[in-house]
Design a protein around this motif. Sequence first.
Motif, PDB file in Angstrom:
ATOM      1  N   GLN A   5       0.829  -1.207   0.000  1.00 27.67           N
ATOM      2  CA  GLN A   5       0.000   0.000   0.000  1.00 27.67           C
ATOM      3  C   GLN A   5       0.864   1.258   0.000  1.00 27.67           C
ATOM      4  N   ILE A   6       1.921   1.259   0.794  1.00 25.61           N
ATOM      5  CA  ILE A   6       2.805   2.417   0.871  1.00 25.61           C
ATOM      6  C   ILE A   6       3.503   2.662  -0.461  1.00 25.61           C
ATOM      7  N   SER A   7       3.858   1.603  -1.167  1.00 22.05           N
ATOM      8  CA  SER A   7       4.578   1.746  -2.437  1.00 22.05           C
ATOM      9  C   SER A   7       3.728   2.418  -3.514  1.00 22.05           C
ATOM     10  N   LYS A   8       2.423   2.494  -3.320  1.00 23.13           N
ATOM     11  CA  LYS A   8       1.541   3.125  -4.299  1.00 23.13           C
ATOM     12  C   LYS A   8       1.364   4.622  -4.077  1.00 23.13           C
ATOM     13  N   VAL A   9       1.994   5.166  -3.013  1.00 23.27           N
ATOM     14  CA  VAL A   9       1.879   6.598  -2.703  1.00 23.27           C
ATOM     15  C   VAL A   9       3.033   7.327  -3.388  1.00 23.27           C
ATOM     16  N   TYR A  10       2.805   7.697  -4.636  1.00 22.29           N
ATOM     17  CA  TYR A  10       3.773   8.482  -5.402  1.00 22.29           C
ATOM     18  C   TYR A  10       3.022   9.304  -6.428  1.00 22.29           C
ATOM     19  N   GLY A  11       3.737  10.240  -7.030  1.00 18.55           N
ATOM     20  CA  GLY A  11       3.084  11.102  -8.010  1.00 18.55           C
ATOM     21  C   GLY A  11       3.035  12.529  -7.525  1.00 18.55           C
ATOM     22  N   LYS A  12       1.935  13.193  -7.850  1.00 20.77           N
ATOM     23  CA  LYS A  12       1.759  14.600  -7.458  1.00 20.77           C
ATOM     24  C   LYS A  12       1.188  14.649  -6.045  1.00 20.77           C
ATOM     25  N   ILE A  13       1.915  15.325  -5.150  1.00 21.96           N
ATOM     26  CA  ILE A  13       1.583  15.360  -3.730  1.00 21.96           C
ATOM     27  C   ILE A  13       1.279  16.789  -3.297  1.00 21.96           C
ATOM     28  N   LYS A  14       0.204  16.953  -2.545  1.00 27.22           N
ATOM     29  CA  LYS A  14      -0.113  18.251  -1.955  1.00 27.22           C
ATOM     30  C   LYS A  14      -0.103  18.083  -0.446  1.00 27.22           C
ATOM     31  N   PHE A  15       0.610  18.981   0.245  1.00 28.05           N
ATOM     32  CA  PHE A  15       0.614  18.973   1.705  1.00 28.05           C
ATOM     33  C   PHE A  15      -0.579  19.780   2.196  1.00 28.05           C
ATOM     34  N   ALA A  31      12.948   4.631   7.765  1.00 31.61           N
ATOM     35  CA  ALA A  31      11.586   5.041   7.425  1.00 31.61           C
ATOM     36  C   ALA A  31      10.887   3.949   6.630  1.00 31.61           C
ATOM     37  N   ASP A  32       9.561   4.035   6.582  1.00 31.05           N
ATOM     38  CA  ASP A  32       8.785   3.108   5.761  1.00 31.05           C
ATOM     39  C   ASP A  32       8.979   3.402   4.277  1.00 31.05           C
ATOM     40  N   LEU A  33       9.146   4.701   3.941  1.00 32.41           N
ATOM     41  CA  LEU A  33       9.250   5.116   2.546  1.00 32.41           C
ATOM     42  C   LEU A  33      10.296   6.216   2.412  1.00 32.41           C
ATOM     43  N   ASN A  34      11.290   5.982   1.559  1.00 35.14           N
ATOM     44  CA  ASN A  34      12.282   7.013   1.256  1.00 35.14           C
ATOM     45  C   ASN A  34      11.751   7.859   0.110  1.00 35.14           C
ATOM     46  N   ILE A  35      11.782   9.179   0.286  1.00 35.08           N
ATOM     47  CA  ILE A  35      11.195  10.117  -0.663  1.00 35.08           C
ATOM     48  C   ILE A  35      12.278  10.929  -1.356  1.00 35.08           C
ATOM     49  N   LYS A  36      12.170  11.009  -2.672  1.00 35.64           N
ATOM     50  CA  LYS A  36      12.991  11.926  -3.460  1.00 35.64           C
ATOM     51  C   LYS A  36      12.037  12.913  -4.121  1.00 35.64           C
ATOM     52  N   GLN A  37      12.214  14.209  -3.833  1.00 34.49           N
ATOM     53  CA  GLN A  37      11.380  15.215  -4.479  1.00 34.49           C
ATOM     54  C   GLN A  37      11.905  15.438  -5.894  1.00 34.49           C
ATOM     55  N   VAL A  38      11.014  15.338  -6.868  1.00 38.28           N
ATOM     56  CA  VAL A  38      11.388  15.501  -8.268  1.00 38.28           C
ATOM     57  C   VAL A  38      10.545  16.608  -8.894  1.00 38.28           C
ATOM     58  N   ASP A  43       7.015   8.992 -11.276  1.00 40.00           N
ATOM     59  CA  ASP A  43       6.361   7.802 -11.795  1.00 40.00           C
ATOM     60  C   ASP A  43       6.810   6.493 -11.155  1.00 40.00           C
ATOM     61  N   ALA A  44       7.365   6.567  -9.949  1.00 39.56           N
ATOM     62  CA  ALA A  44       7.811   5.356  -9.267  1.00 39.56           C
ATOM     63  C   ALA A  44       7.686   5.549  -7.756  1.00 39.56           C
ATOM     64  N   PRO A  45       7.604   4.453  -7.018  1.00 42.18           N
ATOM     65  CA  PRO A  45       7.500   4.573  -5.560  1.00 42.18           C
ATOM     66  C   PRO A  45       8.617   5.440  -4.976  1.00 42.18           C
ATOM     67  N   GLY A  46       8.219   6.376  -4.129  1.00 45.98           N
ATOM     68  CA  GLY A  46       9.180   7.258  -3.478  1.00 45.98           C
ATOM     69  C   GLY A  46       9.477   8.536  -4.224  1.00 45.98           C
ATOM     70  N   ASP A  74      18.395  11.611  -1.491  1.00 44.47           N
ATOM     71  CA  ASP A  74      18.801  12.050  -2.828  1.00 44.47           C
ATOM     72  C   ASP A  74      18.902  10.876  -3.795  1.00 44.47           C
ATOM     73  N   ILE A  75      19.138   9.677  -3.261  1.00 50.67           N
ATOM     74  CA  ILE A  75      19.226   8.494  -4.098  1.00 50.67           C
ATOM     75  C   ILE A  75      18.403   7.362  -3.467  1.00 50.67           C
ATOM     76  N   LEU A  76      18.055   6.409  -4.266  1.00 49.97           N
ATOM     77  CA  LEU A  76      17.331   5.202  -3.856  1.00 49.97           C
ATOM     78  C   LEU A  76      16.013   5.482  -3.143  1.00 49.97           C
ATOM     79  N   PRO A  77      15.082   6.200  -3.794  1.00 42.18           N
ATOM     80  CA  PRO A  77      13.764   6.363  -3.198  1.00 42.18           C
ATOM     81  C   PRO A  77      12.974   5.063  -3.269  1.00 42.18           C
ATOM     82  N   GLY A  78      11.988   4.934  -2.412  1.00 43.91           N
ATOM     83  CA  GLY A  78      11.114   3.769  -2.456  1.00 43.91           C
ATOM     84  C   GLY A  78      10.868   3.171  -1.085  1.00 43.91           C
ATOM     85  N   VAL A  79      10.180   2.045  -1.076  1.00 45.54           N
ATOM     86  CA  VAL A  79       9.814   1.358   0.163  1.00 45.54           C
ATOM     87  C   VAL A  79      11.025   0.626   0.708  1.00 45.54           C
ATOM     88  N   LYS A  80      11.197   0.703   2.015  1.00 41.02           N
ATOM     89  CA  LYS A  80      12.312   0.007   2.668  1.00 41.02           C
ATOM     90  C   LYS A  80      11.812  -1.063   3.584  1.00 41.02           C
TER      91      LYS A  80
END
Length: 80
Positions: A5-15, A31-38, A43-46, A74-80
């Motif tokens: 479920q967490i791996s599907k949280v990507y794309g356009k995000i609004k806080f 963390a459950d999910l490593n985030i890279k702001q692009v 188009d991929a998890p994180g 900065d590198i390797l975004p995604g579910v951990k």
Amino acid sequence: MTKDQISKVYGKIKFVDHFPDYKVKIVTTVADLNIKQVSDFPDAPGKWKIVDNFPDFKIQIVTHFPDFTIKYVDILPGVK
């Protein structure tokens, strides 16, 4: 939440402050999910592109009782 479920949280995000899809806590360690702001192709998890309009998901930053935790990387975004 499960890793699937967490791996599907990507794309356009609004806080947001109210009525989020998910509540997350920002951490600096594991963390459950490593985030890279692009700026393009979230188009991929994180991979998150922060937007003000037409988000895929609305996220609220909390300090207690999150749905999952995130860490900015900065590198390797995604579910951990």
